[in-house]
Design a protein around this motif. Structure first.
Motif, PDB file in Angstrom:
ATOM      1  N   UNK A   1      35.285   0.842  25.646  1.00  0.00           N
ATOM      2  CA  UNK A   1      35.560   2.235  26.366  1.00  0.00           C
ATOM      3  C   UNK A   1      34.988   3.020  25.727  1.00  0.00           C
ATOM      4  N   UNK A   2      34.972   3.551  24.707  1.00  0.00           N
ATOM      5  CA  UNK A   2      34.314   4.912  23.749  1.00  0.00           C
ATOM      6  C   UNK A   2      32.603   4.617  24.294  1.00  0.00           C
ATOM      7  N   UNK A   3      32.197   3.663  23.519  1.00  0.00           N
ATOM      8  CA  UNK A   3      30.940   3.334  24.042  1.00  0.00           C
ATOM      9  C   UNK A   3      30.381   3.908  25.822  1.00  0.00           C
ATOM     10  N   UNK A   4      31.056   2.868  26.602  1.00  0.00           N
ATOM     11  CA  UNK A   4      30.361   3.273  27.830  1.00  0.00           C
ATOM     12  C   UNK A   4      30.261   4.622  27.663  1.00  0.00           C
ATOM     13  N   UNK A   5      31.254   5.559  27.841  1.00  0.00           N
ATOM     14  CA  UNK A   5      31.338   6.188  27.963  1.00  0.00           C
ATOM     15  C   UNK A   5      30.839   7.592  27.449  1.00  0.00           C
ATOM     16  N   UNK A   6      30.580   6.744  25.931  1.00  0.00           N
ATOM     17  CA  UNK A   6      30.450   7.863  25.064  1.00  0.00           C
ATOM     18  C   UNK A   6      28.518   7.551  24.660  1.00  0.00           C
ATOM     19  N   UNK A   7      28.711   6.756  24.535  1.00  0.00           N
ATOM     20  CA  UNK A   7      27.474   6.306  23.750  1.00  0.00           C
ATOM     21  C   UNK A   7      28.051   5.432  22.485  1.00  0.00           C
ATOM     22  N   UNK A   8      26.753   6.247  21.418  1.00  0.00           N
ATOM     23  CA  UNK A   8      26.392   5.830  19.960  1.00  0.00           C
ATOM     24  C   UNK A   8      27.680   6.821  19.561  1.00  0.00           C
ATOM     25  N   UNK A   9      28.985   6.394  19.114  1.00  0.00           N
ATOM     26  CA  UNK A   9      30.222   6.753  19.064  1.00  0.00           C
ATOM     27  C   UNK A   9      30.587   6.666  17.592  1.00  0.00           C
ATOM     28  N   UNK A  10      31.262   7.993  16.431  1.00  0.00           N
ATOM     29  CA  UNK A  10      31.164   7.108  14.979  1.00  0.00           C
ATOM     30  C   UNK A  10      32.270   5.905  15.262  1.00  0.00           C
ATOM     31  N   UNK A  11      32.254   4.940  14.318  1.00  0.00           N
ATOM     32  CA  UNK A  11      32.452   4.174  14.044  1.00  0.00           C
ATOM     33  C   UNK A  11      33.035   4.296  12.503  1.00  0.00           C
ATOM     34  N   UNK A  12      34.670   3.136  12.371  1.00  0.00           N
ATOM     35  CA  UNK A  12      34.896   3.537  11.147  1.00  0.00           C
ATOM     36  C   UNK A  12      35.965   1.790  11.922  1.00  0.00           C
TER      37      UNK A  12
END
Length: 613
Positions: free
Chosen positions: A161-172
């Protein structure tokens, strides 16, 4: 319905005690803020289950799929848009592709998704390290493995959900307490995708099919749902997306690798028809979301459950969106937050396709508790209806306990058809059959009249593009489909052309009337096709009146009320207007992604704002 309460604690990170309702709605509510250590929580299957439900909780509520993510993030496409007038800092800013970084509807969902990831990370770290997971009884080990798989699937959904809305999101991928970097920078989405695809491959081997889950209710991940999610993410990974470096919509050369993953996963689900299949009645899929289970085929593979009449665990589906109910009616207030693009109504076969009247709110419920046709620019979505719930005008609640459909078997069929067509440079017989299964359900009673199926690759793909528009309207899927196909710009241009033709009564819209004339009629709560057919319109049934020029007079016949039809639409209010136009502020290669919330950027100095904001 009997309620069983499990009061347990889940670490110091705030999952707290949980009320679990194993009935038609398996959702949770918080009752205390007690806490405990991982040594206590993950050495008990009961406590581990409760901790895991705390992860599921991050899907729920106003800032999850109970409202904002479901009814705002996936809007606008060529099916629906948000009602009302544009402002960059609220929901209309999202809908018109003009959201600012201080948009109030972005920050809380963004934070809740990351909260879900953190909770999942804790489960993923401590479940496999527990004694009961490693050396417990066979039944306890199997249960803990299932919980581990569910946690992996939940984390994958949050990241997707984060990626399809914001793209290169921070990951952990570890809990915050176990990392040296509390402020991660934007991460390459492909790397994140590959990690969660690998996680889902592991998870599907740990989690059983739904028939092996004694308390199955489609509110938790099972093997079929995980496979379906993996197929969906694989198609996104293999599709187009707005790239941070080039500032262009691109897909990678190895995209067919991911189409193959989608094909294989969908085939596995299709090869197990006793687990999931098509509900024979399209409308019953959505009525099931409202509480009465009429989905014995288990087409609903995964729902986000709603319960509790609160902003944290319930939904505003049917109150914010769905068919519009006048507050003075016996049903009380509800619906109207989303409007159909006027041309969408005319994409469906006017007689044979039952999906149109389930999907589009052609009518509203008046103060007299009767139905009356809307104007053409005031249609709503209709898969969510207060009248399909147990709530009525005596309740002031904005929460109707309506679930959100995150994955349906119809999507599995169409993803399979799409992947097979792409891999084989044209549709296989199995791909054709998968597409036609969806179409024949839609054309119930007219199965022999489904559209002709193209046999070439491009033609079959275009048929799939159209079919997904008709099948999933109002389910927050179309926007993301258009993006991964790199069709959003061209489809928006096409829609504006169609809107202008509709305004002018040209081309395919040459016989669409300027006006219609209507009376209130009884709202019988019959099946949607029957309900729409019984609208009282001058000149006959809607299947005739809405497809013929009619009188063309602004004076209604005696006893009828004038309703603007084509006359309701203008260039300003329907196409290019700065207030209510169609995706007015969309810019290709810029607005396919949201801006990061300003608050998030302030808190994490290593994050970089998306291009174009």
């Amino acid at each position: 319905m009997k309620k069983i309460k499990y009061q347990i604690a889940f670490l110091v990170v705030a999952i707290g005690a949980i009320t679990l309702t194993p009935s038609c709605k398996k959702v949770l509510d918080y009752e205390s803020d007690s806490s405990s250590s991982e040594a206590t929580v993950f050495e008990s299957t009961t406590y581990t289950n409760s901790a895991l439900i705390g992860v599921y909780n991050r899907l729920c509520g106003d800032n999850g799929y109970g409202s904002r993510i479901s009814t705002l993030f996936g809007i606008t496409a060529d099916d629906f848009k948000t009602s009302g007038s544009y402002a960059s800092s609220d929901r209309r800013g999202l809908s018109m592709y003009g959201a600012s970084s201080d948009n109030t509807d972005l920050i809380n969902p963004f934070a809740q998704l990351y909260s879900g990831i953190e909770r999942a990370n804790l489960c993923i770290k401590f479940i496999p390290a527990s004694t009961i997971y490693q050396s417990g009884s066979a039944s306890d080990q199997a249960l803990m493995k299932r919980y581990y798989g569910e946690a992996l699937a939940l984390r994958a959904q949050f990241y997707f959900e984060l990626i399809r809305n914001w793209g290169d999101v921070p990951q952990r991928f570890v809990p915050a307490a176990y990392t040296d970097n509390l402020f991660p920078a934007n991460a390459d989405r492909d790397q994140t995708y590959d990690q969660i695809l690998a996680d889902l491959k592991l998870a599907e081997d740990l989690v059983p099919w739904r028939s092996a889950v004694a308390d199955y209710g489609s509110f938790r991940f099972t093997k079929g749902a995980i496979k379906g999610l993996r197929a969906r993410i694989a198609l996104a990974r293999g599709g187009y997306s707005l790239r941070s470096k080039s500032h262009l919509m691109e897909r990678n050369p190895d995209y067919l690798k991911y189409y193959q993953i989608a094909l294989d996963e969908c085939k596995d689900i299709m090869d197990n028809p006793t687990q999931h299949s098509l509900n024979p009645v399209y409308e019953n899929v959505f009525k099931t979301l409202h509480g009465t289970r009429i989905d014995d085929a288990h087409e609903l593979m995964f729902e986000v459950a709603a319960f509790g009449s609160n902003a944290s665990t319930d939904s505003k589906l049917g109150y914010y969106n769905g068919i519009r109910f006048n507050a003075a009616s016996t049903y009380g207030s509800g619906g109207g937050g989303m409007n159909a693009i006027p041309t969408y109504f005319y994409e469906f076969d006017p007689i044979k396709d039952c999906r149109r009247d389930v999907t589009i709110g052609v009518f509203e419920i008046t103060a007299n508790s009767k139905k009356l046709i809307n104007t053409l620019n005031n249609f709503t979505d209709a898969k969510f209806r207060k009248s399909w719930t147990a709530f009525n005008g005596s309740s002031s609640s904005q929460n109707f306990a309506i679930n959100w459909p995150l994955l349906r078997f119809a999507d599995v069929l169409l993803m399979y058809a799409e992947a097979a067509n792409e891999i084989n440079n044209g549709p296989t017989p199995e791909a054709v059959e998968a597409l036609q299964r969806v179409q024949k359900r839609a054309y119930a009673g007219y199965e022999n009249s489904i559209p002709a199926t193209p046999t070439d690759k491009a033609g079959f793909f275009n048929a799939l593009v159209k079919e997904r528009l008709l099948e999933f309207g109002g389910e927050a899927m179309r926007k993301y489909d258009l993006i991964r196909w790199n069709l959003i710009d061209s489809k928006f241009t096409e829609t504006r052309t169609k809107l202008r033709q509709l305004i002018n009564g040209e081309g395919a819209y040459a016989n669409v009337p300027l006006y219609v004339y209507a009376k209130e009629s009884n709202y019988n709560l019959t099946p949607s096709v029957t309900e729409v057919a019984s609208l009282d319109l001058y000149g006959g049934a809607p299947s005739t009146v809405l497809f013929a020029p009619g009188l063309g007079s602004s004076t209604a016949p005696t006893g009828y009320t004038l309703k603007n039809w084509r006359k309701a639409l203008t260039e300003d209010n329907a196409v290019t207007g700065i207030s209510t136009g169609f995706a007015t502020y969309f810019e290709a290669n810029k607005k396919e992604l949201f801006p990061y919330p300003k608050t998030a950027l302030n808190e994490n100095p290593n994050m970089v704002q998306n291009y174009g904001y």
